[in-house]
Motif scaffolding. Structure first.
Motif, PDB file in Angstrom:
ATOM      1  N   THR A 191      16.372  -0.353   1.317  1.00 20.46           N
ATOM      2  CA  THR A 191      17.711  -0.120   0.435  1.00 20.46           C
ATOM      3  C   THR A 191      17.564   1.177  -0.371  1.00 20.46           C
ATOM      4  O   THR A 191      17.835   2.234   0.269  1.00 20.46           O
ATOM      5  CB  THR A 191      17.620  -1.247  -0.653  1.00 20.46           C
ATOM      6  OG1 THR A 191      16.592  -1.096  -1.537  1.00 20.46           O
ATOM      7  CG2 THR A 191      17.992  -2.744  -0.058  1.00 20.46           C
ATOM      8  N   TYR A 192      17.447   1.150  -1.694  1.00 21.63           N
ATOM      9  CA  TYR A 192      17.745   2.457  -2.325  1.00 21.63           C
ATOM     10  C   TYR A 192      16.375   3.370  -2.725  1.00 21.63           C
ATOM     11  O   TYR A 192      16.356   4.465  -3.182  1.00 21.63           O
ATOM     12  CB  TYR A 192      18.215   2.233  -3.865  1.00 21.63           C
ATOM     13  CG  TYR A 192      17.446   1.305  -4.702  1.00 21.63           C
ATOM     14  CD1 TYR A 192      16.419   1.710  -5.384  1.00 21.63           C
ATOM     15  CD2 TYR A 192      17.909  -0.167  -4.606  1.00 21.63           C
ATOM     16  CE1 TYR A 192      15.785   0.741  -6.097  1.00 21.63           C
ATOM     17  CE2 TYR A 192      17.212  -1.051  -5.311  1.00 21.63           C
ATOM     18  CZ  TYR A 192      15.875  -0.579  -6.028  1.00 21.63           C
ATOM     19  OH  TYR A 192      15.316  -1.535  -6.727  1.00 21.63           O
ATOM     20  N   TYR A 193      15.346   2.866  -1.850  1.00 24.38           N
ATOM     21  CA  TYR A 193      14.086   3.553  -2.287  1.00 24.38           C
ATOM     22  C   TYR A 193      14.214   5.071  -1.468  1.00 24.38           C
ATOM     23  O   TYR A 193      15.021   5.120  -0.272  1.00 24.38           O
ATOM     24  CB  TYR A 193      12.756   2.786  -1.374  1.00 24.38           C
ATOM     25  CG  TYR A 193      12.520   1.579  -2.177  1.00 24.38           C
ATOM     26  CD1 TYR A 193      13.025   1.207  -3.252  1.00 24.38           C
ATOM     27  CD2 TYR A 193      11.318   0.951  -1.577  1.00 24.38           C
ATOM     28  CE1 TYR A 193      12.568  -0.316  -3.890  1.00 24.38           C
ATOM     29  CE2 TYR A 193      10.921  -0.390  -2.226  1.00 24.38           C
ATOM     30  CZ  TYR A 193      11.531  -0.642  -3.318  1.00 24.38           C
ATOM     31  OH  TYR A 193      11.061  -1.892  -3.790  1.00 24.38           O
ATOM     32  N   ARG A 202       5.006   4.752   1.321  1.00 24.95           N
ATOM     33  CA  ARG A 202       3.903   4.232   0.404  1.00 24.95           C
ATOM     34  C   ARG A 202       4.075   2.790   0.892  1.00 24.95           C
ATOM     35  O   ARG A 202       2.962   2.031   0.688  1.00 24.95           O
ATOM     36  CB  ARG A 202       4.308   4.506  -0.919  1.00 24.95           C
ATOM     37  CG  ARG A 202       3.596   5.911  -1.166  1.00 24.95           C
ATOM     38  CD  ARG A 202       4.006   6.253  -2.646  1.00 24.95           C
ATOM     39  NE  ARG A 202       3.840   7.538  -3.160  1.00 24.95           N
ATOM     40  CZ  ARG A 202       2.459   7.719  -3.473  1.00 24.95           C
ATOM     41  NH1 ARG A 202       1.693   6.966  -3.673  1.00 24.95           N
ATOM     42  NH2 ARG A 202       2.308   9.127  -3.862  1.00 24.95           N
ATOM     43  N   TYR A 203       5.233   2.242   0.818  1.00 21.02           N
ATOM     44  CA  TYR A 203       5.472   0.728   0.935  1.00 21.02           C
ATOM     45  C   TYR A 203       5.080   0.380   2.322  1.00 21.02           C
ATOM     46  O   TYR A 203       4.360  -0.712   2.281  1.00 21.02           O
ATOM     47  CB  TYR A 203       6.834   0.359   0.822  1.00 21.02           C
ATOM     48  CG  TYR A 203       7.321  -1.153   0.622  1.00 21.02           C
ATOM     49  CD1 TYR A 203       6.398  -2.021   0.207  1.00 21.02           C
ATOM     50  CD2 TYR A 203       8.526  -1.619   1.179  1.00 21.02           C
ATOM     51  CE1 TYR A 203       6.649  -3.189  -0.025  1.00 21.02           C
ATOM     52  CE2 TYR A 203       8.929  -2.881   0.800  1.00 21.02           C
ATOM     53  CZ  TYR A 203       8.041  -3.718   0.411  1.00 21.02           C
ATOM     54  OH  TYR A 203       8.387  -5.091   0.303  1.00 21.02           O
ATOM     55  N   THR A 204       5.202   0.993   3.399  1.00 27.18           N
ATOM     56  CA  THR A 204       4.494   0.710   4.792  1.00 27.18           C
ATOM     57  C   THR A 204       3.178   0.567   4.606  1.00 27.18           C
ATOM     58  O   THR A 204       2.460  -0.236   5.052  1.00 27.18           O
ATOM     59  CB  THR A 204       5.146   1.716   5.968  1.00 27.18           C
ATOM     60  OG1 THR A 204       6.656   1.529   5.871  1.00 27.18           O
ATOM     61  CG2 THR A 204       4.633   1.509   6.990  1.00 27.18           C
ATOM     62  N   GLN A 205       2.378   1.735   3.907  1.00 23.86           N
ATOM     63  CA  GLN A 205       1.034   1.726   4.033  1.00 23.86           C
ATOM     64  C   GLN A 205       0.323   0.518   3.184  1.00 23.86           C
ATOM     65  O   GLN A 205      -0.659   0.030   3.635  1.00 23.86           O
ATOM     66  CB  GLN A 205       0.737   3.050   3.383  1.00 23.86           C
ATOM     67  CG  GLN A 205       1.006   4.152   4.232  1.00 23.86           C
ATOM     68  CD  GLN A 205       0.648   5.559   3.393  1.00 23.86           C
ATOM     69  OE1 GLN A 205       0.660   5.685   2.179  1.00 23.86           O
ATOM     70  NE2 GLN A 205       0.349   6.732   4.127  1.00 23.86           N
ATOM     71  N   PHE A 206       1.139   0.062   2.080  1.00 27.33           N
ATOM     72  CA  PHE A 206       0.884  -0.893   1.272  1.00 27.33           C
ATOM     73  C   PHE A 206       0.779  -2.070   1.818  1.00 27.33           C
ATOM     74  O   PHE A 206      -0.156  -2.840   1.963  1.00 27.33           O
ATOM     75  CB  PHE A 206       1.664  -0.968  -0.027  1.00 27.33           C
ATOM     76  CG  PHE A 206       1.454  -2.119  -0.996  1.00 27.33           C
ATOM     77  CD1 PHE A 206       0.548  -2.210  -1.752  1.00 27.33           C
ATOM     78  CD2 PHE A 206       2.619  -3.211  -0.869  1.00 27.33           C
ATOM     79  CE1 PHE A 206       0.235  -3.450  -2.548  1.00 27.33           C
ATOM     80  CE2 PHE A 206       2.292  -4.117  -1.861  1.00 27.33           C
ATOM     81  CZ  PHE A 206       1.292  -4.373  -2.604  1.00 27.33           C
ATOM     82  N   ASP A 227      10.964   6.665  -9.040  1.00 28.24           N
ATOM     83  CA  ASP A 227      10.377   7.742  -7.892  1.00 28.24           C
ATOM     84  C   ASP A 227       8.698   7.502  -8.437  1.00 28.24           C
ATOM     85  O   ASP A 227       8.460   6.873  -9.495  1.00 28.24           O
ATOM     86  CB  ASP A 227      10.539   9.210  -8.081  1.00 28.24           C
ATOM     87  CG  ASP A 227      10.590   9.662  -9.289  1.00 28.24           C
ATOM     88  OD1 ASP A 227       9.743   9.521 -10.203  1.00 28.24           O
ATOM     89  OD2 ASP A 227      11.553  10.442  -9.713  1.00 28.24           O
ATOM     90  N   ALA A 228       7.598   7.816  -7.619  1.00 21.25           N
ATOM     91  CA  ALA A 228       6.534   7.634  -8.073  1.00 21.25           C
ATOM     92  C   ALA A 228       5.889   8.328  -9.428  1.00 21.25           C
ATOM     93  O   ALA A 228       5.228   7.521 -10.027  1.00 21.25           O
ATOM     94  CB  ALA A 228       5.445   8.388  -6.984  1.00 21.25           C
ATOM     95  N   THR A 229       6.461   9.324  -9.605  1.00 23.20           N
ATOM     96  CA  THR A 229       5.933  10.068 -11.025  1.00 23.20           C
ATOM     97  C   THR A 229       6.467   9.209 -12.167  1.00 23.20           C
ATOM     98  O   THR A 229       5.824   8.955 -13.050  1.00 23.20           O
ATOM     99  CB  THR A 229       6.803  11.636 -10.999  1.00 23.20           C
ATOM    100  OG1 THR A 229       6.019  12.221  -9.920  1.00 23.20           O
ATOM    101  CG2 THR A 229       6.204  12.248 -12.557  1.00 23.20           C
ATOM    102  N   THR A 289      -2.363   3.695  -1.799  1.00 25.03           N
ATOM    103  CA  THR A 289      -1.723   3.323  -0.398  1.00 25.03           C
ATOM    104  C   THR A 289      -2.240   1.850   0.141  1.00 25.03           C
ATOM    105  O   THR A 289      -1.706   1.521   0.950  1.00 25.03           O
ATOM    106  CB  THR A 289      -1.893   4.418   0.612  1.00 25.03           C
ATOM    107  OG1 THR A 289      -3.592   4.753   0.533  1.00 25.03           O
ATOM    108  CG2 THR A 289      -1.118   5.898   0.370  1.00 25.03           C
ATOM    109  N   GLY A 290      -3.447   1.502  -0.631  1.00 25.41           N
ATOM    110  CA  GLY A 290      -3.802   0.160  -0.513  1.00 25.41           C
ATOM    111  C   GLY A 290      -3.627  -0.847  -1.270  1.00 25.41           C
ATOM    112  O   GLY A 290      -2.457  -0.650  -2.163  1.00 25.41           O
TER     113      GLY A 290
END
Length: 258
Positions: free
Chosen positions: A135-137, A144-148, A52-54, A91-92
């Protein structure tokens, strides 16, 4: 054949900063790379790590120390394992590019980030649209992956994780697998997102804890379009940085392009 004790890594030595849990990117790279490429690894220490992000940001704080250790040990390339490490804090692309710069400075070596490698592979191959099995995200990481990716000029037509696809009832049960998942999950998940977005230029399978390398070529044959996974993009970038223009063979169109 050169005996390993004579000169392991005579073609180049790769040091991986693995995630703070047991995963097998180093084993997969050793299978994919041709003879003469040595693979080593180290870990940041994050107790009770979860994807997770944290927790990822906690691990990122230790990456420079890990990179410095690998550089001092004598590797030629440093690779950072874990796709979400490239976007957990932003996000970038700036977050990932800043990490890459810091790791290069700490190690004194060229650096490949797994997440950034995916953007670079898509851009190199000219793929503009993708369908993603995340997958397991978690849904947060998927967003976040989409924005990236879209910051890198890649349009995401669909992205689904295994909870979305009803393979698990909730995110807690996904975490309970201790980051081990059968290849059939990844294969079927990729086919489902491909069916949802048949116009996509490329299918993405994300997550280094999913062992994707053996299913990429079969998926490309079955779908009739390119497939890139976190591992395949990462290995493509690492071998490119080493100047090694071959693999052990049969790992899909991206690695064939070396």
């Amino acid at each position: 054949m050169t005996h390993w004790s004579a000169d392991y890594g005579w073609r180049g030595k790769v040091g991986l900063i693995s995630t703070p849990v047991i995963e097998n990117a180093h084993v997969e790279l050793a299978r994919v790379a041709p003879e003469g490429v040595g693979v080593y690894q180290t870990f940041p220490y994050v107790p009770n790590f979860r994807v997770d992000a944290t927790n990822i940001k906690r691990a990122v704080e230790q990456l420079e120390t890990s990179a410095a250790a690998l550089g001092s040990a004598g590797v030629d390339i440093v690779g950072q394992v874990g796709t979400p490490f490239s976007f957990a804090g932003g996000t970038g692309l700036e977050w990932a590019e800043d990490i890459s710069t810091k790791l290069e400075k700490a190690s004194g070596k060229p650096v490949a980030l797994m997440g950034l490698s995916i953007v670079e592979a898509l851009q190199e191959r000219g793929y503009k649209t993708v369908a993603i099995s995340s997958t397991y995200y978690s849904r947060e990481l998927s967003e976040r992956y989409t924005q990236f990716l879209e910051a890198g000029g890649i349009r995401v037509l669909t992205i689904k994780n295994w909870v979305d696809q009803k393979r698990f009832p909730d995110e807690e049960s996904v975490d309970g697998r201790n980051l081990w998942y059968p290849a059939s999950y990844a294969y079927k998940s990729a086919r489902e997102v491909a069916a949802e977005a048949p116009e996509a230029d490329c299918i993405i399978m994300s997550g280094a804890a999913v062992h994707t390398m053996d299913i990429i070529a079969p998926l490309e044959a079955d779908l009739g379009k390119p497939v890139i996974s976190s591992d395949s993009a990462f290995f493509w970038k690492i071998l490119s940085l080493l100047g090694v223009r071959e693999t052990s063979g049969g790992w899909g169109s991206l690695l064939d392009s070396l």
